[in-house]
Design an enzyme around this catalytic site. Structure first.
Site, short mmCIF file in Angstrom:
data_model
loop_
_atom_site.label_atom_id
_atom_site.label_comp_id
_atom_site.label_asym_id
_atom_site.label_seq_id
_atom_site.Cartn_x
_atom_site.Cartn_y
_atom_site.Cartn_z
N ASP A 1 54.69 15.58 6.04
CA ASP A 1 54.65 14.58 4.97
C ASP A 1 55.99 13.91 4.72
O ASP A 1 57.05 14.53 4.82
CB ASP A 1 54.15 15.22 3.68
CG ASP A 1 52.66 15.47 3.73
OD1 ASP A 1 51.92 14.51 4.00
OD2 ASP A 1 52.24 16.62 3.55
N GLU B 1 40.24 12.24 -1.02
CA GLU B 1 40.98 13.31 -0.38
C GLU B 1 41.90 13.95 -1.41
O GLU B 1 42.60 13.25 -2.14
CB GLU B 1 41.80 12.70 0.76
CG GLU B 1 42.40 13.69 1.71
CD GLU B 1 43.13 12.98 2.85
OE1 GLU B 1 42.55 12.06 3.47
OE2 GLU B 1 44.30 13.33 3.09
#
Lengths: 404, 274
Positions: free
Chosen positions: B60, B49
Site C-alpha cells: 500500500d 471493498e
C-alpha cells in the site's frame, strides 16, 4: 542397491521454500514472478563452479577472508572455565559479516542483468555493506532506513553517502528496520524490471533465507576447519547473536549434523517481561511478515509489535524461518540477554582482549560469560564475533554517561 | 447465486461496469466507517471493498498506510470489523462486501474460525494481498465450505504461463492490479488496459475488476470501457483525510464529500459504455 542418504538437517528448505512449517513466499502477486525468477537464477548460480570461484575471489581479495580464529586467552583465564574462541568476522572489510552476503547477492544481480540495487538497513551495517558492493560494481543504489535509525546512526548514514548511495529515510510506522523493509518491498514492486533487492538477513520470501544462509555459511565452514586445526576436534558449543539471524545461521549451518551444542542469543532489551525486547523466539508466536512464516512479536490481533534492543542490528520483531524451525525441533537452544548484560560484556571484551565488539556479538559474549565459568577447562566454546563496535561507541558513551 | 455473482449478472444486463469503492475499516473510527458503508450503498456502489488494517501494509501507498494507522489507533480488530459488517448487513442485504487485507491478522484470528465468522457476518469475498496461490492451500477448503469467494490478484508481471495457476480456485471476480507499484500512485493508461485485460479474458470467464491508481470519474470511465468494475480507494481516503477535524474525526460534511465523490465515480462508470 543404494543406501538412503542420512537424514541431514542441512538439506532444507524443501522445494516450497519451507523449513518445516516455516518460510515460504508470502508476497503480493506482483512480486511472485520475480521471486520465482530469482529462485531459478540462484539455483543455477549455486551449482555453477564459476559463480563459486568468483564469490571466493571477492571474499579473499576484497573482504579479506578467511577471517582468523582467535583464542581469547585472557578472557578464558578470567572466566576460569571453558576455552573461548572468537571467529573474527569483525575484521572483514566494512566491519561485519554483512559483506559476505552482499558480495554473493550482487554477483547474482549482475548475472541476472539487474542494473539497480536496493536494500533496507537498521543499524546501517547492511546498508554500508550494500553501498560498498554497489560502488565496487558501479551500480546505482538506494538504501531505505527508518528515520529514527537515520537519527541514531549518523556515522553510517554518512558512510553510505560517501559510497554513493541514495539514503532514503522512512517515516512510516515506527520508522525503524521493519518499516525500512516495507518501503524496500514497495520500491521493488514499483521497479520490478531493473531492480535487485539485497536483503540483509536470512529472512524474507524464499529463496532469500536459504541464499543468505549459503553466502554466510563461509563463517561456519572456515571456523569448523580452523577449530579442528587448533584443537584437533569440534567445539563443544557454538554461539552467536540472533536478530534476523544471518550471522548465527552462517556459523551454525556447517555444524548442524555435528555433535555440537548450538546456542542463539536473542536481545532481551529491558528484560523479557518488560514488553521492550526483540526476542521473537522467546516471547513471540508464529505468523507471516515480510514474505515468510516465522516467529513474530505480535499482539493478540496479529498486529506486529515494535521490537527494542540497544543493538540496532537485533532490533527486529521477527527472525529467519530456519531459526524458527531449529528452535521448534530443539536442535538449537535460544536464550536471551538484556541490554545491560550486553553492555557489560562489551566493556569486558574491550579490556581483556583489546577488541571493541559490536553490540550484537556482545549479546553472544554475555551468554559466554555466563556459561563458560560453569564448564570445565577441557570444554571449547566457539563464538561468532560478527561485527566491530566502532559504530556503537556513541550508544555506549551515552549509556556510560560520557559526552563525545 | 452469491451476492457477487448476482451483482455482476445484473451489471451485465444493464450493460455497464460496476463501481467498487473502498473503506478502510475503523478509519478514523467505527461510526464513520458504518456511515460510509451505508452511504456508499445508497450512492451507487455496486460492491464495497473493506480494508482490514495491518501494521505493515507492504503493497500500500501512503494514503492507505495512514488510514491503517488511524484505524488501528481507533481499535480496529478482526472481530471488530466482522461486527461492522454484521451491522451493515442488518439493513443492506444486496450489496456484496469484500474484505481486503494481509494474512497475519487472519492467521492470528484462526483461518477456519475466520471463514466461519466472516460468512456468518455477511462477507462475500476476500482478497489477501500477501497470500499468493503457492501459499493458499491451507485456507481454500474453509473458504469454499463457507461460500466465501477467494478473489485473486493478477498483476502486470503475472505472465501467461502463470495465469492459469493464479486463476485456479479464484471465484467471484479477478482483481487486476493494473500497475507495477503500490496503491494510489500511477494510473494505468487506456492502451495498457486494452493490452492487458484481453490477456486475462482469454483464460477466464470471471468478471475482472481493475484497481490500484484509479482516482477520478474520468479514469473510472476508462477502466469501465475495458473491465467489469473499477476499484477506487486512495482517492476516497484522501478526501476523507483532508476533511478530518482537529480531534481526528470526520464531520458529516466530510462524509458527504466522500459520498459525493462516490456518486460522481458511479456516474463515470455508468456513462462509459453509453
Amino acid at each position: 542397491m543404494t543406501k538412503p542418504l542420512p537424514n541431514s538437517l542441512r538439506n532444507l528448505p524443501d522445494q516450497h521454500g519451507r523449513f518445516g512449517d516455516f518460510g515460504g513466499r508470502f508476497v503480493a502477486e506482483t512480486l511472485m514472478p520475480l521471486i520465482l525468477e530469482l529462485e531459478t537464477a540462484y539455483g543455477k548460480a549455486r551449482n555453477d563452479p564459476e559463480f563459486f570461484d568468483e564469490f571466493q575471489y571477492y571474499l579473499k581479495h576484497y573482504v579479506g577472508r578467511p577471517s582468523p580464529l582467535w583464542l581469547a586467552e585472557r578472557l578464558t583465564r578470567k572466566l576460569g572455565g571453558a576455552k573461548v574462541y572468537f571467529k573474527r568476522d569483525e575484521l572483514n572489510h566494512t566491519g561485519a559479516h554483512k559483506i559476505n552476503n552482499c558480495i554473493g547477492q550482487i554477483l547474482l544481480a549482475k548475472r541476472m542483468g539487474k542494473s539497480r540495487i536496493i536494500a533496507e538497513t537498521g543499524a546501517g551495517q547492511h546498508g554500508v555493506a550494500t553501498a560498498t558492493v554497489a560502488a565496487l560494481f558501479g551500480l546505482p543504489c538506494v538504501i531505505y532506513m527508518g528515520s529514527v535509525d537515520v537519527e541514531r546512526q549518523q556515522p553510517n548514514v554518512f558512510r553510505m553517502k560517501l559510497l554513493g548511495a541514495d539514503v532514503r529515510p522512512v517515516s512510516s510506522g515506527a520508522a525503524t528496520l521493519k518499516d525500512a523493509m516495507n518501503e524496500a518491498l514497495r520500491d521493488w514492486v514499483t521497479n520490478v524490471h531493473d531492480t535487485f533487492y539485497i536483503i540483509g538477513t536470512a529472512a524474507g520470501p524464499h529463496p532469500y533465507p536459504a541464499m543468505v544462509r549459503d553466502f554466510q555459511s563461509v563463517i561456519g565452514t572456515e571456523a569448523r576447519e580452523q577449530i579442528i586445526a587448533a584443537e584437533g576436534r569440534l567445539p563443544d558449543i557454538a554461539i552467536a547473536a540472533v536478530g534476523g539471524g544471518s550471522n548465527a545461521i552462517g556459523l551454525f549451518h556447517p555444524f548442524l549434523d555435528d555433535p555440537v551444542h548450538l546456542i542463539g542469543v536473542e536481545a532481551a532489551g529491558h528484560g523479557l517481561d518488560s514488553g521492550q525486547h526483540a526476542a521473537s523466539l522467546s516471547r513471540g508466536r508464529p505468523g507471516v511478515l515480510h514474505g515468510n512464516k516465522t516467529y513474530l512479536l505480535q499482539d493478540a490481533d496479529g498486529q506486529i509489535m515494535e521490537a527494542h534492543s540497544i543493538s540496532a542490528g537485533l532490533d527486529y520483531p521477527g527472525i529467519g524461518p530456519e531459526h524458527a524451525y531449529l528452535h521448534d525441533i530443539g536442535r538449537v537452544q535460544y536464550v536471551a540477554v538484556t541490554d545491560n548484560q550486553a553492555l557489560e560484556a562489551f566493556q569486558l571484551c574491550c579490556r581483556t582482549e583489546g577488541i571493541i565488539p559490536a553490540l550484537e556479538p556482545s549479546h553472544a559474549l554475555a551468554h559466554v560469560i555466563k556459561i563458560a565459568p560453569e564448564l570445565s577447562d577441557n570444554k571449547v566454546i566457539l563464538m561468532n564475533m560478527c561485527g566491530r563496535g566502532d559504530k556503537d561507541i556513541f550508544t555506549v558513551a551515552k549509556y556510560l554517561g560520557e559526552k563525545l | 447465486m452469491s451476492r457477487i455473482a448476482a451483482t455482476f449478472a445484473r451489471l451485465k444486463q444493464e450493460g455497464r461496469a460496476g463501481l467498487i469503492p473502498f473503506v478502510e475499516a475503523f478509519d478514523p473510527d467505527r461510526a464513520t466507517s458504518l456511515a460510509l458503508l451505508t452511504g456508499m450503498a445508497d450512492h451507487g456502489a455496486d460492491i464495497i471493498e473493506i480494508g482490514m488494517p495491518f501494521t505493515d501494509p507492504m503493497a500500500d501507498g501512503p494514503s492507505i498506510q495512514r488510514a491503517g494507522r488511524r484505524a488501528l489507533r481507533a481499535g480496529a480488530t478482526v472481530a471488530g470489523i466482522l461486527g461492522l459488517v454484521r451491522e451493515f448487513r442488518a439493513t443492506y442485504d444486496a450489496v456484496p462486501l469484500v474484505l481486503m487485507g494481509y494474512l497475519n491478522p487472519i492467521l492470528s484470528y484462526g483461518a477456519d474460525r475466520f471463514a466461519v465468522d466472516a460468512a456468518a457476518a455477511g462477507v462475500d469475498g476476500i482478497i489477501i494481498v500477501d497470500m499468493p496461490p503457492e501459499e493458499s492451500d491451507f485456507l481454500i477448503p474453509s473458504l469454499m465450505r463457507n461460500k466465501i469467494d477467494l478473489i485473486r490478484l493478477v498483476a502486470p508481471t503475472t505472465n501467461d504461463a502463470r495465469l492459469p495457476s493464479v486463476l485456479k480456485n479464484c471465484s467471484g471476480f479477478v482483481y487486476y492490479v493494473s500497475i507495477t507499484g503500490i496503491t494510489g500512485t500511477r494510473t494505468a493508461s487506456a492502451e495498457e488496459l486494452a493490452r492487458d485485460i484481453p490477456r486475462i479474458r482469454a483464460v477466464t470467464n470471471l468478471p475482472i475488476a481493475v484497481g490500484f491508481g484509479v482516482r477520478s470519474p474520468g479514469q473510472a470511465a476508462v477502466v469501465a470501457r475495458y473491465a467489469d468494475a473499477a476499484v477506487v480507494a486512495s482517492a476516497l481516503i484522501d478526501r476523507m483525510a483532508e476533511g478530518l477535524n482537529q480531534a481526528g474525526h470526520a464531520p458529516q460534511s466530510t462524509i458527504n464529500a466522500v459520498l459525493a465523490d462516490v456518486s460522481a465515480l458511479a456516474s463515470g462508470v455508468r456513462k462509459a459504455r453509453l
